[in-house]
Motif scaffolding. Sequence first.
Motif, PDB file in Angstrom:
ATOM      1  N   GLY A 168      30.407  -4.692 -36.187  1.00  0.00           N
ATOM      2  CA  GLY A 168      29.340  -4.185 -37.090  1.00  0.00           C
ATOM      3  C   GLY A 168      29.506  -5.270 -38.188  1.00  0.00           C
ATOM      4  N   LEU A 169      30.726  -4.843 -38.831  1.00  0.00           N
ATOM      5  CA  LEU A 169      31.134  -5.423 -40.173  1.00  0.00           C
ATOM      6  C   LEU A 169      30.975  -6.987 -40.191  1.00  0.00           C
ATOM      7  CD1 LEU A 169      31.826  -5.085 -43.017  1.00  0.00           C
ATOM      8  CD2 LEU A 169      34.210  -4.854 -42.337  1.00  0.00           C
ATOM      9  N   LEU A 170      31.503  -7.621 -38.974  1.00  0.00           N
ATOM     10  CA  LEU A 170      31.284  -9.078 -38.829  1.00  0.00           C
ATOM     11  C   LEU A 170      29.896  -9.488 -38.895  1.00  0.00           C
ATOM     12  CD1 LEU A 170      33.970  -9.805 -35.661  1.00  0.00           C
ATOM     13  CD2 LEU A 170      34.244 -10.546 -38.221  1.00  0.00           C
ATOM     14  N   ILE A 171      28.976  -8.932 -38.408  1.00  0.00           N
ATOM     15  CA  ILE A 171      27.580  -9.360 -38.361  1.00  0.00           C
ATOM     16  C   ILE A 171      27.145  -9.266 -39.716  1.00  0.00           C
ATOM     17  CG2 ILE A 171      25.272  -8.945 -37.435  1.00  0.00           C
ATOM     18  CD1 ILE A 171      27.261 -10.170 -35.445  1.00  0.00           C
ATOM     19  N   GLU A 172      27.411  -8.088 -40.392  1.00  0.00           N
ATOM     20  CA  GLU A 172      27.036  -7.923 -41.856  1.00  0.00           C
ATOM     21  C   GLU A 172      27.456  -9.182 -42.497  1.00  0.00           C
ATOM     22  OE1 GLU A 172      27.968  -4.986 -45.499  1.00  0.00           O
ATOM     23  OE2 GLU A 172      27.897  -4.106 -43.685  1.00  0.00           O
ATOM     24  N   ILE A 173      28.803  -9.559 -42.408  1.00  0.00           N
ATOM     25  CA  ILE A 173      29.704 -10.707 -43.213  1.00  0.00           C
ATOM     26  C   ILE A 173      28.870 -11.912 -43.046  1.00  0.00           C
ATOM     27  CG2 ILE A 173      31.730 -12.004 -43.612  1.00  0.00           C
ATOM     28  CD1 ILE A 173      33.194  -9.361 -43.003  1.00  0.00           C
ATOM     29  N   LEU A 174      28.809 -12.291 -41.802  1.00  0.00           N
ATOM     30  CA  LEU A 174      28.209 -13.633 -41.487  1.00  0.00           C
ATOM     31  C   LEU A 174      26.655 -13.497 -41.881  1.00  0.00           C
ATOM     32  CD1 LEU A 174      28.594 -16.047 -39.587  1.00  0.00           C
ATOM     33  CD2 LEU A 174      27.740 -14.685 -37.537  1.00  0.00           C
ATOM     34  N   ASP A 175      25.909 -12.533 -41.727  1.00  0.00           N
ATOM     35  CA  ASP A 175      24.401 -12.503 -42.268  1.00  0.00           C
ATOM     36  C   ASP A 175      24.464 -13.121 -43.682  1.00  0.00           C
ATOM     37  OD1 ASP A 175      23.262 -12.027 -39.730  1.00  0.00           O
ATOM     38  OD2 ASP A 175      22.951  -9.959 -40.047  1.00  0.00           O
ATOM     39  N   ASP A 176      25.539 -12.270 -44.596  1.00  0.00           N
ATOM     40  CA  ASP A 176      25.545 -12.675 -45.972  1.00  0.00           C
ATOM     41  C   ASP A 176      25.841 -13.823 -46.207  1.00  0.00           C
ATOM     42  OD1 ASP A 176      24.924  -9.903 -46.631  1.00  0.00           O
ATOM     43  OD2 ASP A 176      27.101  -9.350 -46.809  1.00  0.00           O
TER      44      ASP A 176
END
Length: 324
Positions: A161-169
């Motif tokens: 979940g954190l990976l997706i957030e970082i990637l989106d940012d």
Amino acid sequence: MRTRRVLELRRRLDLEEGQEFPLLAELRAEGSTEYGACLVPYDPEEFGPPIDPAEQVDERPVSLRELNGIFFSCTTDRPGGFDDDQLGQVLGILPYLALAMKSRLTYDVATTVLGTYLGDDAGHRVLTGAIQRGSAEVIRAVIWFCDLRGFTQLTDSLPRGLLIEILDDYLEAMAGPVHENEGQILKFMGDGLLAIFALTNRDEAAVCQSALKAAAQLRDLFPRFNAERQEAGKPVMDFGLALHLGKVLYGNIGASDRLDFTVVGPAVNEASRIQSLCRTLRREVLISSSFRAVAKDGSPALDSLGSHSLRGVRQPQELFTLGA
């Protein structure tokens, strides 16, 4: 009306009806004598027989499917409220107006969805019928091939979940300069993106300058972006960007039941090879000689990095980078 699942609602404001709705109190204070609302289903088969406007049908239960339609509302300051015959004429027109609105709204939604997933130009082409496999045209374009550095290492240590957030940012930060300078993002590929600045019927040197401006903005943005993330205790990454120019096939490619609207061709492959040298040459931005030849003189300045071999390309190419 949705909560109570009713299609029609009328309230005489001069008779103090409709106390349960704050809106009606406001309309009454402005001199309105009656309020009417109607939900018109999209499906003509669900309209049913004509309804006598004089009938009170507030409590008629309807299916959830019938609630898939357009809400209309109106008010009058006519003494005694609405004229039933005139209101009946309005109600008779509403089904046709609802269908017209549905057609327009469907088009708007489709335009937004296709633009979001494919880009504005590609989305417009698909919406207007460019959906046949193999339908592609040769265009000249600036190819923007950008990739993040360090994402693979993060995938081994952070929750999904954190990976997706970082990637989106990061992808949001990478996309901004492209959009601001009239580029079109065709696809996100894992931790990178492919975009083009089309040259068709445009001043090629001016388009190249726009692409360079976008590259400079991205280069200047990342240190500030990463500094803010570090202050917040968040992971940071770097990027590598290649700018190339050449002919590409632009159109539908894929299987008969699953197409992708993108660009392919030797120039796209060369852009990918150039981008892969960013880490080796320790540069954030690498620019091909074909791009440099069209960009001509302008700001920002380009510094030569000499000739370099590209995997799968016969002749070494001179590469450039943004000046300080």
